[in-house]
Design a protein around this motif. Structure first.
Motif, PDB file in Angstrom:
ATOM      1  N   ALA A  58      22.651  38.542   4.514  1.00 55.46           N
ATOM      2  CA  ALA A  58      23.477  37.509   4.580  1.00 55.46           C
ATOM      3  C   ALA A  58      23.105  36.316   5.309  1.00 55.46           C
ATOM      4  O   ALA A  58      23.152  35.192   4.815  1.00 55.46           O
ATOM      5  N   HIS A  59      22.074  36.383   6.227  1.00 52.35           N
ATOM      6  CA  HIS A  59      21.281  35.291   7.142  1.00 52.35           C
ATOM      7  C   HIS A  59      20.552  34.504   5.686  1.00 52.35           C
ATOM      8  O   HIS A  59      20.564  33.361   5.983  1.00 52.35           O
ATOM      9  N   ASN A  78      21.215  30.716   4.512  1.00 48.57           N
ATOM     10  CA  ASN A  78      20.186  29.597   4.539  1.00 48.57           C
ATOM     11  C   ASN A  78      19.930  28.928   3.180  1.00 48.57           C
ATOM     12  O   ASN A  78      19.444  27.862   2.947  1.00 48.57           O
ATOM     13  N   GLU A  79      20.078  29.890   1.888  1.00 52.23           N
ATOM     14  CA  GLU A  79      19.947  29.261   0.766  1.00 52.23           C
ATOM     15  C   GLU A  79      21.196  28.606   0.109  1.00 52.23           C
ATOM     16  O   GLU A  79      21.217  28.273  -0.977  1.00 52.23           O
ATOM     17  N   GLY A  80      22.184  28.578   1.030  1.00 55.27           N
ATOM     18  CA  GLY A  80      23.629  27.771   0.523  1.00 55.27           C
ATOM     19  C   GLY A  80      24.755  28.601  -0.016  1.00 55.27           C
ATOM     20  O   GLY A  80      25.309  28.082  -0.631  1.00 55.27           O
ATOM     21  N   ILE A 112      29.969  35.623   4.797  1.00 51.32           N
ATOM     22  CA  ILE A 112      29.624  34.652   5.198  1.00 51.32           C
ATOM     23  C   ILE A 112      30.985  33.656   5.234  1.00 51.32           C
ATOM     24  O   ILE A 112      31.457  33.551   4.195  1.00 51.32           O
ATOM     25  N   LEU A 113      30.875  32.911   6.360  1.00 44.08           N
ATOM     26  CA  LEU A 113      32.131  31.996   6.634  1.00 44.08           C
ATOM     27  C   LEU A 113      31.353  30.642   6.926  1.00 44.08           C
ATOM     28  O   LEU A 113      30.350  30.488   7.583  1.00 44.08           O
ATOM     29  N   SER A 119      26.986  28.367   9.370  1.00 48.42           N
ATOM     30  CA  SER A 119      27.696  29.543   8.965  1.00 48.42           C
ATOM     31  C   SER A 119      27.920  30.466   9.950  1.00 48.42           C
ATOM     32  O   SER A 119      27.198  30.522  11.072  1.00 48.42           O
ATOM     33  N   VAL A 120      28.945  31.269   9.948  1.00 52.33           N
ATOM     34  CA  VAL A 120      29.129  32.435  10.827  1.00 52.33           C
ATOM     35  C   VAL A 120      29.189  33.636   9.950  1.00 52.33           C
ATOM     36  O   VAL A 120      29.885  33.761   8.943  1.00 52.33           O
ATOM     37  N   ILE A 121      28.311  34.564  10.125  1.00 54.57           N
ATOM     38  CA  ILE A 121      27.918  35.681   9.453  1.00 54.57           C
ATOM     39  C   ILE A 121      28.783  36.983  10.438  1.00 54.57           C
ATOM     40  O   ILE A 121      28.479  37.223  11.371  1.00 54.57           O
TER      41      ILE A 121
END
Length: 326
Positions: A99-100, A104-106, A142-143, A206-208
């Protein structure tokens, strides 16, 4: 592109609600040829779906495999955005790690990362998380909320409420929340939540939210040192559950609460969280990095901080700690 077509195919079959839908209708709905529809149907069959095809009637799904694959989650999914894009792998180190990378990749908000197994799952305070294959739900979402940095911990409490509501939707069990985000049934842990943030000094990227739910494990599936502390929905309720349906209910509940939160702030979420809280009014022991505090749990602040009143009447703010109910 292929994932978009698959999502639309599952939506079309789901909306048919068990009735036949013609290949032409599906083709028009998803924007491809009837030959492409047939190929996608064959892909579903290869994944374990039983799809009935009748000349001049079309297709309908008879049954789905007990997996948490993209197709199974999206078949019948009622959300507007959460879970519309899914990254599924059978075995991963950690869904949080993937998810991270995707964030990072959008990757778009609502992207769900899910696996049948994690070999290096992690929980709070860098602890490992036991994630055996085909038994539970190991996922990250991912939020991308437009909120101040200091409010990000509120989303952990929001996710805990969503999990509790989803469990109530699919079982007759009564979940409770142990601050900040452990879901208990009969005082045994069935779900853990880990929230991580990607941010700069002035804004959140982002908040994962990582969620590990014990669904269909039997007691022997847990290591011996966890058998007195951990449980599953099957152990507590005596019923095997469709993991995909649990995920669908969680995503619906999370989306509804997230929308409410963005519109009205944390107060309605706080009230819901407190309605599930097992520790409020109880004497608890909070072990932080620096000290251990014993006191009565008064409630939580708007930032999600736990308030403990000790025997001398001093109120302590607990930001991060291990909690034991005395």
């Amino acid at each position: 592109m292929q994932s978009d077509l698959r999502t639309k195919l599952m939506q079309a079959l789901s909306k048919a609600n068990g009735a036949f839908i013609s290949g032409q209708e599906i083709a028009e709905y998803i924007g491809c040829s009837r030959t492409a529809v047939w190929k996608h149907i064959e892909d579903l069959r290869n994944e374990g779906y039983k799809v009935e095809a009748v000349r001049k009637k079309g297709y309908r799904i008879i049954s789905a495999p007990e997996k948490v694959s993209t197709s199974e989650i999206q078949f019948g999914l009622e959300t507007k955005s959460l879970g519309k894009l899914i990254h599924y792998q059978e075995s991963v180190e950690s869904t949080q790690k993937i998810a991270h990378q995707l964030a990072n990749e959008g990757a778009q908000e609502g992207t769900l990362i899910i696996a049948e197994e994690q070999v290096s799952g992690k929980g709070r305070l860098m602890r490992s998380w036991h994630s055996p294959k085909f038994t539970g739900i190991w996922m990250s979402i991912i939020l991308r909320p437009k909120i101040p940095l200091h409010q990000a911990p509120q989303l952990t409490l929001l996710a805990a409420v969503a999990v509790a509501q989803a469990i109530e939707d699919v079982t007759n069990l009564q979940p409770q929340i142990k601050w900040p985000n452990d879901i208990l049934i009969n005082r045994k842990k069935v779900t853990g939540i880990l929230t991580e943030m990607q941010a700069e000094s002035d804004r959140i990227h982002s908040v994962i939210i990582g969620v590990g739910m014990n669904i269909n494990q039997q007691i022997e599936d847990f290591p011996e040192d966890l058998q007195e502390k951990a449980s599953s929905l099957f152990i507590e309720g005596g019923e095997q559950l469709s993991r995909a349906k649990v995920i669908q209910r969680f995503l619906v509940r999370l989306e509804n609460l997230y929308t409410l939160y963005l519109q009205e702030g944390f107060m309605p979420i706080k009230l819901l969280w407190e309605s599930y809280a097992i520790s409020l009014g109880q004497v608890i022991k909070a072990s932080t990095v620096n000290e251990t505090i014993v006191g009565k749990a008064l409630g939580i602040t708007d930032a999600g901080v736990l308030l403990l009143e000790d025997d001398l009447g001093t109120v302590h703010s607990i930001y991060s700690a291990d909690i034991e109910i005395q």
